[in-house]
Scaffold this active site. Structure first.
Site, short mmCIF file in Angstrom:
data_model
loop_
_atom_site.label_atom_id
_atom_site.label_comp_id
_atom_site.label_asym_id
_atom_site.label_seq_id
_atom_site.Cartn_x
_atom_site.Cartn_y
_atom_site.Cartn_z
NE ARG A 320 -4.23 -1.26 -0.07
CZ ARG A 320 -4.31 -2.27 -0.95
NH1 ARG A 320 -3.28 -2.55 -1.75
NH2 ARG A 320 -5.40 -2.99 -1.05
CD GLU A 349 -3.52 3.04 -5.33
OE1 GLU A 349 -4.52 2.37 -5.66
OE2 GLU A 349 -2.49 2.52 -4.91
CG HIS A 368 -3.48 -0.90 -6.91
ND1 HIS A 368 -4.00 -0.27 -5.81
CD2 HIS A 368 -3.38 -2.21 -6.55
CE1 HIS A 368 -4.21 -1.14 -4.84
NE2 HIS A 368 -3.84 -2.33 -5.27
N1 LIG Z 1 -0.65 -4.39 -5.29
C1 LIG Z 1 -1.65 -5.22 -5.25
O1 LIG Z 1 -2.46 -5.30 -6.16
C2 LIG Z 1 -1.81 -6.11 -4.06
C3 LIG Z 1 -2.30 -7.42 -4.22
C4 LIG Z 1 -2.44 -8.22 -3.10
C5 LIG Z 1 -2.11 -7.73 -1.85
N2 LIG Z 1 -1.70 -6.45 -1.74
C6 LIG Z 1 -1.32 -5.88 -0.46
O2 LIG Z 1 -0.21 -6.59 0.02
C7 LIG Z 1 -0.22 -6.61 1.44
C8 LIG Z 1 0.00 -8.02 1.93
O3 LIG Z 1 -1.03 -8.87 1.47
P1 LIG Z 1 -1.08 -10.38 2.00
O4 LIG Z 1 -2.15 -11.05 1.25
O5 LIG Z 1 0.27 -10.96 2.01
O6 LIG Z 1 -1.57 -10.11 3.48
P2 LIG Z 1 -1.21 -10.98 4.75
O7 LIG Z 1 -2.16 -10.56 5.79
O8 LIG Z 1 -1.15 -12.41 4.40
O9 LIG Z 1 0.26 -10.50 5.15
C9 LIG Z 1 0.53 -9.31 5.76
C10 LIG Z 1 1.64 -9.54 6.76
O10 LIG Z 1 2.06 -8.30 7.25
C11 LIG Z 1 2.40 -8.49 8.59
N3 LIG Z 1 2.47 -7.25 9.31
C12 LIG Z 1 1.48 -6.59 9.95
N4 LIG Z 1 1.97 -5.48 10.52
C13 LIG Z 1 3.29 -5.45 10.25
C14 LIG Z 1 4.34 -4.56 10.59
N5 LIG Z 1 4.10 -3.48 11.33
N6 LIG Z 1 5.57 -4.85 10.15
C15 LIG Z 1 5.81 -5.94 9.40
N7 LIG Z 1 4.85 -6.83 9.06
C16 LIG Z 1 3.62 -6.58 9.48
C17 LIG Z 1 1.37 -9.45 9.10
O11 LIG Z 1 1.80 -10.10 10.26
C18 LIG Z 1 1.20 -10.38 7.94
O12 LIG Z 1 2.02 -11.51 8.09
C19 LIG Z 1 -1.55 -6.00 1.83
O13 LIG Z 1 -1.36 -4.63 2.10
C20 LIG Z 1 -2.39 -6.11 0.59
O14 LIG Z 1 -3.39 -5.16 0.55
C21 LIG Z 1 -1.52 -5.64 -2.82
O1 LIG Z 2 -5.33 -5.61 -1.65
C1 LIG Z 2 -5.48 -6.15 -2.74
O2 LIG Z 2 -6.07 -7.23 -2.89
C2 LIG Z 2 -4.86 -5.54 -3.93
O3 LIG Z 2 -4.37 -4.30 -3.65
C3 LIG Z 2 -5.71 -5.57 -5.13
O4 LIG Z 2 -6.50 -4.45 -5.24
P1 LIG Z 2 -7.48 -4.33 -6.48
O5 LIG Z 2 -8.58 -5.32 -6.27
O6 LIG Z 2 -7.99 -2.94 -6.46
O7 LIG Z 2 -6.70 -4.65 -7.69
#
Ligand SMILES: NC(=O)c1ccc[n+]([C@@H]2O[C@H](COP(=O)([O-])OP(=O)(O)OC[C@H]3O[C@@H](n4cnc5c(N)ncnc54)[C@H](O)[C@@H]3O)[C@@H](O)[C@H]2O)c1
Ligand SMILES: O=C(O)[C@H](O)COP(=O)(O)O
Length: 632
Positions: A320, A349, A368
């Protein structure tokens, strides 16, 4: 015997005063009526109709729980005509961002689906009061205003993806709206995008591509750096972080990670060392961000933390935008602390067109796209559609974000206890005399299970629902039970009493005690002056097993008459005759006494509600000292 206790305290006592009882008779769903007087009465509680039809939940155990947890009809789309009559119809599901067809098809089998993309906040607020469910991705801000504008109709918000930082969870909870997400289907897509950004940044792919398209051939300018042997710090070792780690190891990188909540053995299994934040950022050549945006992680990468990094570090962010102070990152790029950054996510965004960060020559950006693969979007769409349909059916979700997530096997085991819990709450409140204010309820669960192995959140929520719902117009469900209890000044403390038992049952008995109130049935009071009732599940059916200090045994089905009488022969026949003559069918009868020929309590289960005259006749039997009619 060991006990442990958890207490939830709130400031103000519930204020019980008069409300319009007549109006309640008009509707089956008393909780949805609006009362001219907002305060709450116990005076004529016996006239208050139960929210559920008795016998309605006699289906399979799991379905039984699900219905009871959030009365199924409550979660389905319902509207009222001007006469306040409930109509059930297909729910309306608003999809505010692009969702895969497979998910949309699944939603269409269950409800009316409206896809309206690019709604302004005002347009969303205008539509939402006509919707039972809303499905969003990261682009829709589901604010408090949205929940307010929903006017109680919105039952579930589905986030088609992981991050729920665009949903006001506190407001959702306060409004009793369930939030579910789709946490697994886009993990690989996000991890692959992270790796794509890592590799393309290291080799200046985006910049070189732009340069060639501008007619240049700059081989010397775009000399990159190698990945093999470099140290990559994964910040947030969750689903995406660990998949990035696996892939980076395949590229020959040395991977370290920081995550205060990740289990060390999971990291070890992937060959990754979990270390402190400072250690991770100060030793890494590449830092990849994978933590959620929370108040703790907001701008955790800032001037101070950039200054602790190795000079020339490279940063990837597919988590994020808000976890980085973007102005600080521009400064770190300008002074060379950060050599390059590859960013898929931004604080705002889309970011402003003149964003210095986006325009920076050492920054690679994508809009994104982490979750944007065909496979991930198909998966996410189905995952969220299933979760939303399940929630609309009244099922507990395995991906609930603001309610206890109860695994199916636990749910099925707890099913009859959930019904018992709600009925005990409902009975306890009806035993309170009019004018009393309930402030404090104590629940004791007798169980042979280790307290850590017994999740009672569901049961506490149902007891709260049972207590509050008959005496208030609040719509209570698993999501908002705690919040509403606190708001109403109801303190519910829980005690787990460890008992010796070889029984496989998760719970031996549940006791509900209401303190500092008067009772309309004095025999329900224990020596310490509390109203106390206890129940247990027998052969899968909830039973009332104790009232005050009297043991009884009556199935909690239909309605109940409790009589205290002088223990003497012929009482069952006499009371039974009065009921029989008036066509009130007795389903159960049980007599409990403390000693022979002293006082006894007769608990009579009745299928029909006896009229006032019949109850008067029961009260006139000479040996009957007090009686109360209770609706389950
Ligand atoms: N760019 C995209 O399109 C996209 C896609 C999927 C996920 N994401 C983002 O990626 C991130 C991770 O997703 P995920 O599915 O792995 O989630 P997840 O919940 O499996 O993993 C997140 C991890 O972060 C850890 N965490 C929490 N606070 C923390 C801190 N202060 N320092 C370090 N670690 C910490 C948690 O313990 C957890 O293990 C989320 O923010 C999600 O929104 C983005
Ligand atoms: O948190 C997520 O799952 C990702 O950031 C994906 O976001 P989106 O659905 O807007 O692509």
């Amino acid at each position: 015997m060991a006990t442990s206790s958890i207490s939830r305290v709130a400031k103000n006592p519930i204020n019980f005063s008069t409300r319009n009882v007549e109006s309640q008779k008009k509707s089956i769903f008393s909780r949805h009526l609006s009362f001219s007087n907002s305060s709450i009465s116990l005076q004529k509680l016996s006239l208050v109709k139960s929210s559920y039809f008795s016998g309605k939940f006699n289906t399979t155990p799991v379905f039984n729980v699900l219905e009871t947890v959030e009365s199924k009809s409550d979660l389905l789309s319902r509207t009222r005509d001007p006469d306040n009559v409930v109509k059930t119809e297909r729910p309306t599901i608003l999809v505010s961002e692009k969702l895969g067809e497979a998910g949309l098809d699944l939603l269409r089998t269950f409800g009316n689906v409206e896809c309206s993309y690019n709604l302004s906040p005002e347009e969303l607020c205008a539509k939402i009061s006509l919707c039972d469910a809303l499905i969003v991705r990261s682009g829709t801000k589901v604010t408090r205003q949205v929940f307010e504008a929903a006017k109680g109709r919105l039952k579930v918000v589905g986030r088609a993806g992981v991050g729920i930082d665009n949903v006001d969870l506190q407001a959702a909870t306060e409004f009793g709206c369930l939030v579910v997400n789709a946490p697994t289907a886009n993990t690989i897509a996000a991890a692959e995008h992270g790796i794509a950004l890592l590799a393309s940044m290291a080799r200046n792919v985006a910049q070189a591509d732009a340069s060639m398209k501008a007619g240049k051939w700059q081989r010397n300018k775009y000399v990159g750096v190698s990945l093999v042997g470099k140290t990559l710090a994964i910040m947030g070792f969750g689903k995406v972080g660990s998949e990035v780690a696996r892939r980076a190891k395949g590229l020959g990188m040395h991977v370290i990670a920081h995550d205060p909540y990740a289990p060390a053995d999971r990291a070890r299994a992937i060959g990754v060392e979990l270390i402190s934040f400072d250690q991770a950022i100060s030793t890494a050549d590449f830092i990849s961000l994978h933590m959620p945006l929370t108040p703790t992680t907001n701008k955790v990468f800032n001037d101070e933390t950039f200054s602790k990094m190795k000079k020339g570090v490279r940063i990837i962010n597919v988590a994020r935008g808000g976890v980085i102070d973007e102005d600080a990152l521009v400064r770190a790029l300008d002074n060379g602390t950060v050599a390059q950054a590859a960013l898929d996510v931004f604080t705002e965004e889309p970011p402003p067109k003149d964003s210095k960060l986006v325009q920076h020559e050492n920054v690679t950006v994508t809009p994104h796209l982490g979750a944007s693969t065909k496979e991930a979007q198909d998966g996410v769409a189905v995952e969220i559609a299933e979760a939303v349909v399940g929630a609309l059916k009244g099922e507990l979700s395995a991906t609930a974000v603001n309610a206890p997530m109860v695994p199916p096997e636990v749910l099925s085991e707890l099913a009859p206890y959930v019904t018992l819990a709600e009925k005990l709450g409902r009975l306890a409140v009806q035993l309170v005399a009019g004018g009393s204010g309930i402030q404090s309820v104590k629940v004791a669960y007798k169980s042979a299970r280790d307290p850590d192995n017994l999740d009672t959140r569901l049961l506490r929520a149902m007891i709260t629902k049972g207590i509050i719902e008959p005496i208030s117009d609040s719509h209570i469900n698993l999501v908002n039970a705690d919040f509403i209890a606190k708001q109403k000044g109801l303190r519910i403390s829980e005690e787990r009493v460890l008992v010796d038992s070889s029984s496989e049952n998760p719970i031996d008995s549940i006791q509900v005690q209401v303190s500092n109130v008067e009772s309309k049935f004095a025999s329900a009071l224990t020596e310490n002056g509390n109203i106390s009732i206890e129940g247990r599940v027998k052969y899968g059916i909830p039973h009332l097993t104790r009232v005050g200090s009297f043991e009884v045994d009556v199935s909690l089905d239909g309605n109940l008459i409790l009589c205290r009488q002088v223990d003497q022969p012929g009482m069952i026949g006499r009371v039974g005759n009065i009921l029989g003559e008036r066509n009130v069918n007795v389903s159960f009868m049980s007599v409990g006494r403390t000693a022979k020929r002293t006082k006894a309590i007769m608990a009579i289960g009745v299928d029909e509600e006896p009229d006032k005259d019949t109850l008067k006749k029961v009260g006139e039997v000479p040996a009957v000292e007090e009686f109360v009619f209770l609706e389950l």
